[in-house]
Design an enzyme around this catalytic site. Structure first.
Site, short mmCIF file in Angstrom:
data_model
loop_
_atom_site.label_atom_id
_atom_site.label_comp_id
_atom_site.label_asym_id
_atom_site.label_seq_id
_atom_site.Cartn_x
_atom_site.Cartn_y
_atom_site.Cartn_z
N ASP A 202 13.95 0.86 62.81
CA ASP A 202 13.93 0.31 64.16
C ASP A 202 14.91 -0.86 64.31
OD1 ASP A 202 12.35 0.40 66.71
OD2 ASP A 202 11.87 -1.66 66.17
N GLU A 247 16.80 4.50 44.47
CA GLU A 247 15.95 4.46 43.27
C GLU A 247 15.18 5.78 43.13
OE1 GLU A 247 13.29 1.15 43.86
OE2 GLU A 247 14.96 -0.27 44.04
C1 NOJ Z 1 12.98 0.32 69.51
C2 NOJ Z 1 11.84 1.27 69.65
O1 NOJ Z 1 12.35 2.58 69.80
C3 NOJ Z 1 11.04 0.82 70.83
O2 NOJ Z 1 10.05 1.75 71.20
C4 NOJ Z 1 10.42 -0.51 70.49
O3 NOJ Z 1 9.72 -1.00 71.62
C5 NOJ Z 1 11.49 -1.53 70.10
N1 NOJ Z 1 12.45 -0.99 69.18
C6 NOJ Z 1 10.87 -2.73 69.45
O4 NOJ Z 1 10.34 -2.38 68.19
#
Ligand code: NOJ
Length: 511
Positions: A202, A247
């Site tokens: 993310d 790893e």
């Molecule tokens: C991107 C994710 O796809 C989204 O759903 C989320 O709200 C934000 N990052 C924050 O983690």
């Protein structure tokens, strides 16, 4: 030389809350997913990506994690997760999980400790700044979704600001602290040891931050800082993540969410083979349905990403209106399926697009997401019954439009439906090295048409997408080809006549 599995793959994104419910509480869960693996095997996907299922207060529906190494009871247990992975693997489906490294929940024990005092053990695991006399936040960065608000909140216990690129309930981790790096590496190992094949990471581009907290250029505001943060220290952090994956055996993979709307910058995170294996590149997702604009995107990806790494393509996910909704018609959604599954790169599908689902229409009193993304998260209707096989008629969000006629059961029973088109495209892609790994060459085509060739050794395919609602003749481009897959399903296996109908797209095989 054998190529790693993820290059040729079609990955299917599952948003667990909205996918399938095994216990009738109106929120999807891991056993629900397990119960639908047969659909995914029938469809022919290579891997699934699970959006977060970790313990979470759900301020951002799981992207606010309070325990990275456990399953939220809403979704099940670690034992359920293990069963899901074992069943998926038995069907030849790999499992990728979401990993949320930029921020934790404010309910994570690390942050609860960090905010307790200036000298707390975990204080430096987050990003803090002193108050100044004028009371202004430390810089001009603005939050995601609430763009009139700073990325800073004062914590009353210690009277300092803490940083959060997203909600105040999502404090940013301090990746300059080696203890944070080590702890988050251990989280990766926890799941790698459980057998996952990789991670979707993310907002990966946001990990490294400018310690001087330089203001964002005022002319770019109110673009949230989460879409602007780009700092050289991130490359080394990503290299470290890659070495954790290395790893392990089995080509474990990471795909970075690089939410910077500049393909050259996205490409830089491949870092000449030391960075991400794959990056999401979102400019195409924001590109209108137009042959010329799409040609530009395809050329840009070939120029910027291909020399560094392997491209990826995505049209829908849990953050954006579905492309079926954006492009307006099912005919275009069908053509878009040919486009994204026929371009060179790994393809990411979003659950429900194979049924041609539209975004849910969410009445004001049912809105739950702070980012306004509820529509694309409407629950998947699996059957025509009033509960659509969820065990309740009233799940956490309303059903998408026409769920009685547009659902998994009805679509699968109708050979002319869009799900059968997806299935034929996936089968053709799997069978053809040209399609799943081959080179790509854009062709000169009539206005409104995008046409390209794919080749691997002697295996060849030609593809053409009519972006217009008028018939168009492909002229000499059509000579000597058989119709392999067509959006309307007609004439497949026969010589191609050379004419594309309105919104039609085709995959052609040498005659
Ligand atoms: C991107 C994710 O796809 C989204 O759903 C989320 O709200 C934000 N990052 C924050 O983690």
């Amino acid at each position: 030389m054998t190529e790693p599995w993820w290059k040729s793959s079609v990955v299917y994104q599952i948003y667990p809350r909205s996918f399938a419910d095994s216990n009738g509480d109106g929120v999807g869960d891991l056993q629900g997913i397990r119960g639908r693996l047969d659909h995914l095997a029938w469809l022919g996907v290579d891997a699934i990506w699970l959006s977060p299922f970790y313990r979470s207060p759900m301020a951002d529906f799981g992207y606010d994690v309070s325990d990275y190494c456990d399953v939220d009871p809403l979704f099940g247990t670690l034992a359920d997760f293990d069963e899901l992975v074992a069943d998926a693997h038995a069907l030849g489906i790999r499992v990728i999980i979401d990993w949320v490294p930029n921020h934790t929940s404010d309910q994570h024990p690390w942050f609860i400790d960090a905010r307790s005092s200036l000298s707390a053990e975990h204080r430096d695991w987050y990003v803090w700044r002193d108050q100044t006399t004028d009371g202004a936040p430390p810089n001009n960065w603005v939050q995601t979704w609430t763009e009139d608000q700073p990325t800073w909140t004062i914590d009353p216990t210690t009277d300092q600001w803490y940083l959060h690129l997203f909600l105040p309930q999502q404090p940013d981790l301090n990746w300059r602290n080696p203890q944070v790096v080590a702890a988050m590496h251990d989280v990766l190992r926890f799941w790698l040891d459980r057998g996952v094949d990789g991670f979707r990471m993310d907002v990966l581009h946001a990990l490294g931050k400018d310690t001087d907290l330089v203001d964002d250029p005022p002319e770019l505001l109110p673009i949230p800082h989460s879409a602007l943060n780009h700092h050289p220290s991130t490359y080394e952090l990503v290299q470290g993540l890659r070495s954790v994956l290395e790893e392990y055996d089995g080509d474990r993979m990471m795909v970075g969410e690089i939410f910077l709307l500049d393909t050259a910058l996205v490409a830089s995170y491949y870092d000449g083979g030391q960075g991400v294996h794959l990056a999401f590149n979102f400019p195409p997702l924001y590109t209108p349905w137009d042959a010329g604009l799409w040609r530009h995107r395809v050329e840009e990806v070939a120029r910027e990403i291909d020399p560094q790494g392997w491209p990826s393509w995505v049209l829908s996910n849990h953050d954006q209106p579905r492309h079926r909704t954006r492009y307006g018609t099912e005919a275009r959604a069908r053509a878009a399926a040919v486009l994204m599954l026929g371009l060179r790169g790994t393809a990411f599908l979003y659950a429900g697009e194979e049924f041609g689902l539209e975004d849910g229409v969410i009445p004001a009193n049912r809105v739950v997401d702070p980012g306004g993304r509820d529509g694309c998260r409407a629950p998947i209707p699996w059957t025509a019954a009033s509960d659509h096989d969820w065990g309740t008629d009233d799940p956490w969000l309303p059903w998408p439009p026409d769920a009685a006629s547009r659902n998994g059961e009805v679509a699968r029973a109708d050979e002319t439906s869009i799900v059968h088109l997806y299935r034929r495209l996936l089968a053709e892609r799997r069978a053809s090295a040209a399609l799943h790994i081959g080179s790509q060459e854009l062709l000169d085509a009539p206005a409104g048409v995008l046409a390209w060739d794919r080749a691997d050794g002697t295996d060849r395919r030609r593809l053409a997408v009519n972006f217009t609602s008028e018939p168009v003749s492909l002229g000499s481009l059509a000579t000597g080809w058989l119709l392999a897959v067509s959006t309307d399903g007609l004439g497949e296996g026969s010589p191609f006549g050379g004419e594309l109908g309105p919104d039609q797209a085709v995959v052609l095989r040498p005659a």
